[in-house]
Design an enzyme around this catalytic site. Structure first.
Site, PDB file in Angstrom:
ATOM      1  N   CYS A  99      -6.072   6.927  15.770  1.00  0.00           N
ATOM      2  CA  CYS A  99      -7.213   6.428  16.536  1.00  0.00           C
ATOM      3  C   CYS A  99      -8.415   7.329  16.276  1.00  0.00           C
ATOM      4  CB  CYS A  99      -6.848   6.424  18.024  1.00  0.00           C
ATOM      5  SG  CYS A  99      -8.150   5.811  19.101  1.00  0.00           S
ATOM      6  N   LEU A 100      -9.577   6.722  16.102  1.00  0.00           N
ATOM      7  CA  LEU A 100     -10.781   7.517  15.872  1.00  0.00           C
ATOM      8  C   LEU A 100     -11.135   8.388  17.074  1.00  0.00           C
ATOM      9  CD1 LEU A 100     -12.982   4.885  14.000  1.00  0.00           C
ATOM     10  CD2 LEU A 100     -11.719   6.820  13.021  1.00  0.00           C
ATOM     11  N   GLU A 142      -6.851  -2.275  19.203  1.00  0.00           N
ATOM     12  CA  GLU A 142      -8.231  -2.346  19.703  1.00  0.00           C
ATOM     13  C   GLU A 142      -8.295  -3.087  21.031  1.00  0.00           C
ATOM     14  OE1 GLU A 142     -10.364  -0.397  18.416  1.00  0.00           O
ATOM     15  OE2 GLU A 142      -9.121   0.018  16.660  1.00  0.00           O
ATOM     16  N   HIS A 145      -7.642  -0.832  23.858  1.00  0.00           N
ATOM     17  CA  HIS A 145      -8.816  -0.035  24.266  1.00  0.00           C
ATOM     18  C   HIS A 145      -9.634  -0.766  25.336  1.00  0.00           C
ATOM     19  CE1 HIS A 145      -8.933   3.592  21.888  1.00  0.00           C
ATOM     20  NE2 HIS A 145      -8.729   2.929  20.767  1.00  0.00           N
TER      21      HIS A 145
END
Length: 188
Positions: A99-100, A142, A145
């Site tokens: 994950c960034l 995503e 998130h």
């Protein structure tokens, strides 16, 4: 277009549920462009609104690098607004995720191999997509998130403890990262 700083895992913002996007605007389209710039600049394959400080049910993605590596069909860049996973297959597969917002931390996560997702595209047209493989995985990651869920939440307490020093380094801002981030400590 510009590169936005990415919020790190320790920020409470990433634990909040994002709000539905109700209308299109020039600034919203600019956010989409900036998110793509940010994702590509960070060598990511997906980026959700909360990761750039926007509690909007929006993510951008391009799973083609992973698809190419695993000989899966390419889909190209996608924008998903107000996505809803309406079906998930019974077969699950475990693959490493990263994950960034949690740089240099990767761990195996088990997810359904196939899903069906409904969403609005960039032009606010309703779409339905059957996804499998990496495309499915990136969408699920995503979408999590947008509900305040991180891939770390799928790990055992023991496994999370193994990442303790890396997580502390990220949270303190001491970790060298090749793209702009905003650790929670830096916001105080």
């Amino acid at each position: 277009m510009s590169v936005l700083p990415i919020v790190t895992y320790d920020d409470d913002l990433l634990r909040q549920k994002a709000e539905k996007v109700k209308e299109n605007s020039e600034s919203f389209q600019q956010l989409i462009d900036d998110m793509f710039d940010t994702m590509y600049n960070s060598d990511g394959v997906g980026l959700a609104g909360p990761q750039v400080g926007k509690l909007k049910r929006l993510f951008v993605m391009d799973a083609d690098p992973m698809a190419k590596e695993f000989d899966e069909p390419k889909q190209g860049p996608l924008v998903m607004i107000n996505p809803e996973i309406i079906e998930a297959g019974e077969q699950e597969i475990q693959l490493d995720e990263g994950c960034l917002s949690i740089p240099d931390v990767n761990a195996p996560v088990k997810r359904p191999e196939d899903i069906v997702v409904e969403y609005l595209d960039r032009d606010f047209n309703k779409q339905r997509l059957e996804a499998s493989g990496w495309l499915s995985r990136v969408i699920q990651h995503e979408n999590d998130h947008l509900d305040g869920i991180l891939f770390l939440d799928y790990l055992s307490v023991f496994k999370r403890k193994l990442f303790g020093s890396k997580l502390k380094s990220i949270a303190s801002g001491d970790k060298e990262i090749d793209y702009p981030t905003v650790p929670k400590k830096a916001q105080v």
